[in-house]
Design a protein around this motif. Structure first.
Motif, mmCIF file in Angstrom:
data_model
loop_
_atom_site.group_PDB
_atom_site.id
_atom_site.type_symbol
_atom_site.label_atom_id
_atom_site.label_comp_id
_atom_site.label_asym_id
_atom_site.label_seq_id
_atom_site.Cartn_x
_atom_site.Cartn_y
_atom_site.Cartn_z
ATOM 1 N N GLY A 115 0.098 2.265 -3.869
ATOM 2 C CA GLY A 115 1.392 1.623 -4.084
ATOM 3 C C GLY A 115 1.556 0.311 -3.377
ATOM 4 O O GLY A 115 2.694 -0.102 -3.077
ATOM 5 N N ALA B 90 1.772 -3.715 -2.771
ATOM 6 C CA ALA B 90 2.341 -4.824 -3.542
ATOM 7 C C ALA B 90 2.098 -6.104 -2.759
ATOM 8 O O ALA B 90 3.027 -6.840 -2.423
ATOM 9 C CB ALA B 90 3.829 -4.589 -3.779
ATOM 10 N N THR C 43 -0.360 -6.444 -8.300
ATOM 11 C CA THR C 43 0.048 -5.109 -7.845
ATOM 12 C C THR C 43 1.574 -4.990 -7.805
ATOM 13 O O THR C 43 2.121 -3.926 -8.082
ATOM 14 C CB THR C 43 -0.539 -4.806 -6.462
ATOM 15 N N THR C 44 2.255 -6.081 -7.476
ATOM 16 C CA THR C 44 3.720 -6.059 -7.480
ATOM 17 C C THR C 44 4.259 -5.824 -8.884
ATOM 18 O O THR C 44 5.192 -5.032 -9.089
ATOM 19 C CB THR C 44 4.274 -7.378 -6.918
ATOM 20 N N CYS D 118 2.764 -4.261 -11.287
ATOM 21 C CA CYS D 118 2.481 -2.877 -11.683
ATOM 22 C C CYS D 118 3.525 -1.914 -11.116
ATOM 23 O O CYS D 118 3.909 -0.950 -11.776
ATOM 24 C CB CYS D 118 1.077 -2.480 -11.235
ATOM 25 N N LEU D 119 3.980 -2.176 -9.900
ATOM 26 C CA LEU D 119 5.020 -1.338 -9.314
ATOM 27 C C LEU D 119 6.368 -1.569 -9.986
ATOM 28 O O LEU D 119 7.161 -0.637 -10.141
ATOM 29 C CB LEU D 119 5.150 -1.620 -7.814
ATOM 30 N N ASP E 21 -0.866 9.657 -12.242
ATOM 31 C CA ASP E 21 0.312 8.792 -12.184
ATOM 32 C C ASP E 21 0.670 8.210 -13.547
ATOM 33 O O ASP E 21 1.657 7.482 -13.670
ATOM 34 C CB ASP E 21 0.074 7.645 -11.196
#
Length: 416
Positions: free
Chosen positions: A110, A112, A117-118, A120-121, A153
């Motif tokens: 998780g 970010a 990656t941010t 995706c969250l 997930d």
């Protein structure tokens, strides 16, 4: 081979694809992926990690996509209006290709710490990921735990493929080819049913354990990976899935109802309870053929005066045959599995006929790197039609990809 049928192209036209590109030599294939989606009429926006820019320039992907490429979370101009949140909401689907072992690990935890990656969250869109790494990195337990967690997930894995690698190694870890990735995305948008509105599918998976005493049991090498991949693939097609699982260490796939059992008799009870409610029953579990006639109440002690131990075993119920023998109004479409070590086609035809199955998936568990415990599998599919028994060979591939082909074939039989 990329499908360019009118139905596929019309289904993809106007879809908004957010493509994430991470660091790896396979990043050059991202240009081909963008081109395929643009040819299908998709809108494509690209986000690159810092490392990805060492392999392919943002200018290349900008020229192909027709949109500015985003590379930084801390871009003052783009973030003046919370651009990363806007981009996350914009996407109909998030696709990361290639995805390095490092990026996969950060997604699992998780993190970010960059734009990709941010996003995706922050995005609630469906997410697909195409791993790409050295074969040794792919085989590492940490990587396998991470990809299993991603699947739990709700991420859909595409590949990886096996073959020659840039480092000179040979094995799994190559990013899937652009046309394979395109097909996976096309299949996502052409699911058989709306999410959760499809037929009820009951799947058995994993081994069973037959107690000899309170601490010992008879079992087999099944890891449950194939059955769990089938459950995830069925959910992806919109089915409602109940998974009857023997003892395994796998996370429950996203959207799946799981029932845990230990013995063949327990699995038999749950299967016969649920099968009449199902439209499709898939017996993927490696059920023990025999159990102890009288399990000991206490731990069996070693007999110092004897070098042998005699066990009396009795047959377990034949779950798949009993489901197939249900009366017409209660009987689902029944798919069985056959794990063989020789004469695969002959035994598959025999089992299909003898147990009155609608479809069977046979695989050779004697091949190194395939079947029990591995991440890859190959199979021979046989199914009944009005014209007779049809068959198709599925070459060695990741189990999640094989599962998608099996589920699509089974659902197609339901609609006949």
């Amino acid at each position: 081979m990329v499908s360019d049928t009118p139905s596929t192209l019309s289904m993809l036209a106007g879809k908004r694809i957010l493509l994430g590109v991470s660091a790896g030599i396979a990043a050059y294939k991202s240009a081909l992926i963008v081109r395929l989606f643009k040819q299908a009429g998709c809108e494509v926006r690209v986000v690159m990690t810092d490392g990805a820019q060492a392999f392919i320039t943002p200018l290349t992907l900008q020229a192909l996509s027709g949109e500015p490429v985003r590379t930084s979370l801390l871009d003052p101009e783009a973030e003046a209006g919370m651009g990363h949140i806007e981009l996350a909401r914009w996407a109909d689907l998030v696709l990361i290709a290639p995805a390095t072992a490092d990026l996969i690990a950060r997604l699992v935890h998780g993190m970010a710490d960059d734009l990709l990656t941010t996003l995706c969250l922050a995005s609630e869109a469906p997410k697909l990921i195409a791993p790409a790494m050295n074969q040794a990195m792919w085989h590492q337990p940490a990587t396998q735990r991470n990809v299993a967690q991603l699947a739990q997930d709700g991420w859909q894995l595409i590949g990886p493929a096996a073959g020659d690698q840039a480092c000179g190694d040979v094995g799994p870890g190559r990013m899937s080819e652009p046309d394979t990735i395109f097909e996976a995305v096309a299949n996502h948008f052409t699911t058989a049913f709306a999410p959760g509105r499809g037929p009820h599918v009951v799947i058995t998976a994993g081994p069973t354990r037959e107690a000899l005493d309170p601490v010992r049991y008879l079992s087999n090498h099944s890891s449950g990976k194939m059955g769990y991949a089938l459950a995830a693939a069925a959910v992806a097609q919109g089915a409602r899935v109940t998974l009857i699982s023997g003892p395994v260490s796998l996370p429950t796939p996203h959207g799946v109802t799981r029932i845990d059992v230990e013995s063949a008799q327990q699995m038999h009870t749950e299967a016969l309870r649920l099968a009449p409610e199902a439209a499709l029953f898939i017996g993927c579990a490696a059920v023990a053929d025999y159990r102890s006639a009288s399990p000991a109440e206490h731990k069996l002690k070693k007999q110092e005066d004897s070098d042998t131990l005699t066990l009396t075993l009795i047959k377990n119920p034949d779950i798949i045959a009993e489901v197939a023998a249900l009366t017409a109004e209660k009987r689902p479409l029944v798919v069985g599995f056959a794990a063989e070590t020789q004469q695969i086609e002959r035994y598959a035809h025999d089992k299909l006929r003898r147990k009155r199955l609608d479809m069977i998936v046979a695989n050779d568990v004697s091949q190194a790197g395939l079947g029990f415990g591995s991440n890859d599998n190959a199979a021979l599919l046989l199914w009944r039609t009005a014209e007779g028994i049809q068959q198709r060979t599925e070459p060695a591939q990741p189990k999640n990809q094989l599962a998608q082909g099996i589920i699509r074939q089974a659902l197609a039989l339901l609609s006949v």
